[in-house]
Design an enzyme around this catalytic site. Sequence first.
Site, PDB file in Angstrom:
ATOM      1  CG  HIS B 114       3.656   7.728   4.520  1.00 28.75           C
ATOM      2  ND1 HIS B 114       2.722   7.013   5.231  1.00 28.75           N
ATOM      3  CD2 HIS B 114       4.543   8.191   5.417  1.00 28.75           C
ATOM      4  CE1 HIS B 114       3.044   7.055   6.506  1.00 28.75           C
ATOM      5  NE2 HIS B 114       4.140   7.764   6.653  1.00 28.75           N
ATOM      6  CB  CYS B 130      -1.038   2.438   4.209  1.00 33.16           C
ATOM      7  SG  CYS B 130      -0.875   0.889   3.298  1.00 33.16           S
ATOM      8  CG  HIS B 131       0.005   5.312   7.095  1.00 33.44           C
ATOM      9  ND1 HIS B 131       0.823   4.593   6.266  1.00 33.44           N
ATOM     10  CD2 HIS B 131       0.024   4.681   8.291  1.00 33.44           C
ATOM     11  CE1 HIS B 131       1.340   3.581   6.940  1.00 33.44           C
ATOM     12  NE2 HIS B 131       0.871   3.609   8.161  1.00 33.44           N
ATOM     13  N   GLY B 132      -3.844   7.222   4.771  1.00 33.22           N
ATOM     14  CA  GLY B 132      -4.765   8.286   4.414  1.00 33.22           C
ATOM     15  C   GLY B 132      -4.220   9.427   3.583  1.00 33.22           C
TER      16      GLY B 132
END
Lengths: 301, 168
Positions: B114, B130-132
Site C-alpha cells: 500500500h 499503518c492502514h490495517g
Amino acid sequence: MDRRIVQWIDRRFPLTAFIKKELTGYPTPRNLTSWWNFGFLAGFMLVLQIVSGIFLAMHYKADAGLAFDSVEHIMREVNYGWLIRYLHSTGASAFFAIVYIHMARSLYYASYHEPRELMWWSGQLLLLLLMATAFMGYLLPWGQMSYWGAQVITNLFRATPFIGDEVVLWLRGDFAIGDATLTRFFVFHFLFPFLIFGVVFLHLVALHYVKSSNPTGLELSPKDQIPFHPYYTIKDLYGLGWFLIVFCYFVFFQPELFIEPENNVPANPLQTPPHIVPEWYFLPFTPSCALFPTCWAEWRP
Amino acid sequence: MGRDPDLGRRDFLNTATTLVAGAGLAAAAWPFISSMNPSSNVLARASTEVDLSNITPAEVRTVAWQGKPVFVFHRTLEQIAAMAQSLGSDKDPEPDAERVQRPEWLVVIGLCTHLGCVPNRKPHGWDCPCHGSVYDNSGRILKGPAPRNLDLPPYEFLAADRLLIKKA
C-alpha cells in the site's frame, strides 16, 4: 514563443525591452579584439565552478574525520566523480588565469580610466572574494597542503594590532586548524560564490551603463558600435570553444598538475611537509607573507 | 527584393551549429546527472547473503537488502499445507507454489504494497500497522487497502543453508 504569451509577459515584465536593450540592441564597439573575451569566460567559469561545486557537495563530508576519505570516495566510487572534481580543481586555476588576463587587458588598454573606475574597483572586490573562496576551498580535501596552507594564511591574522591572537583563535574556532575550521570554511566556500554572483551583477550593471572600452582607448561614435547579439554572442562563444579545448586538455590529461602530490596525504597537525608551496595563482602574494607579521609586530602591547 | 542566395546556406550553418552545441551540452550534462545515481560502493551492497542454518522452523528473520527489510520465513509443514490450499484473496490470487522456490522458505520484501510500512508478524501472517492491511503466511494480501501481495526479491539458494538475495 507564442506572441500572445510574450505580449502577456511584456505587459507585466519588460522582457522584450530588456533583451533589446541589453542584448540584441546593446551597442558594443566594433573593434573589440579577443582580449575582450575574458569577462565572458570568467562568467562561464563562475557558473561551471558553482555547478560542479554543488554536485561535489552532494558527496563531500565537511568533517575532519571524514573529509579526506569522502574526496577519495568521490574520486573512486561516485559516477564521474573524478571528472567533476577535476573540473572543479582545474577550474580554480583556469578561473584565476582568465581573471588575471582580464585584469591585464584592463591595465594594458587603460580600461579602468574615467568613467570606468568602478568597473576596476568592483573587479578588485571580485578578485578578493575569489581569492577568499579559493583559499577556503583548498582546505576542504583535508590533505597536508590543505592543512598547512590554512595554518599559514590564518596565522597572517596574528598581525592584527592588539588582538591578533584572539582573532586567529576566533577564525579557527579551535586552538589549531581543526574540525570547526573545516566546517566553517565549507560553509563560506559554498556561500561566497553567490556573493560573487551578486557583485558580478553589479559589475555588469556598471558595464552596461558606461559600455565596453575598446583597443583605441577613445570613446567611439554611434556608427562604430554594433549590436552585442549576434556579433559578440558568437565571438564570445567562439572564444569559449578555444578555451574549452585548452581547459579540457588539462582536465583530462594533466589534472594532477594543479594538485600537489603532498595533498594526497591526509592532514597531520603534528608534521609539516618539507616543502610548502601555495597554488600558482597565489604566488604573486606569497612574498608578502614573509613581510606581513613583522610590519605589525611593534603594534602588539 | 529577391531571396538572398546565401540564405539557405546560412540557415543550414545556423541549424548545424545549434545542433552540435546542443549535443555537446547534453553530453556535458550527463556526468552530472549520472553522479546522482548510486555510486559503486552503494551498488556493491546491492545483494545480501543469509545464513539459513540458524533460523528455526516457524521463525521469521528480517534481513536488510538494498536498505529494505526482507522477511525470510522458515515455514512449518502445517503452514505450508495451509497455504497450498488457498489462492489468498480475490484481490491478487496466486498459488503458494509460485511464490516460493522451496516451500519451507518464504522470502518476501517486508514492505506493505500500500504505502510502504513494515507489516508486523502475526500467527496468521502479517498485519500492517499503518492502514490495517492483512497478509497470510504466503505474504498474500487478504484484506485492507494494499493492492497486491508482498513483492518477491530476486534470490537463489547457493547451498542448502545459504540464501543469496540478488540484484534485480
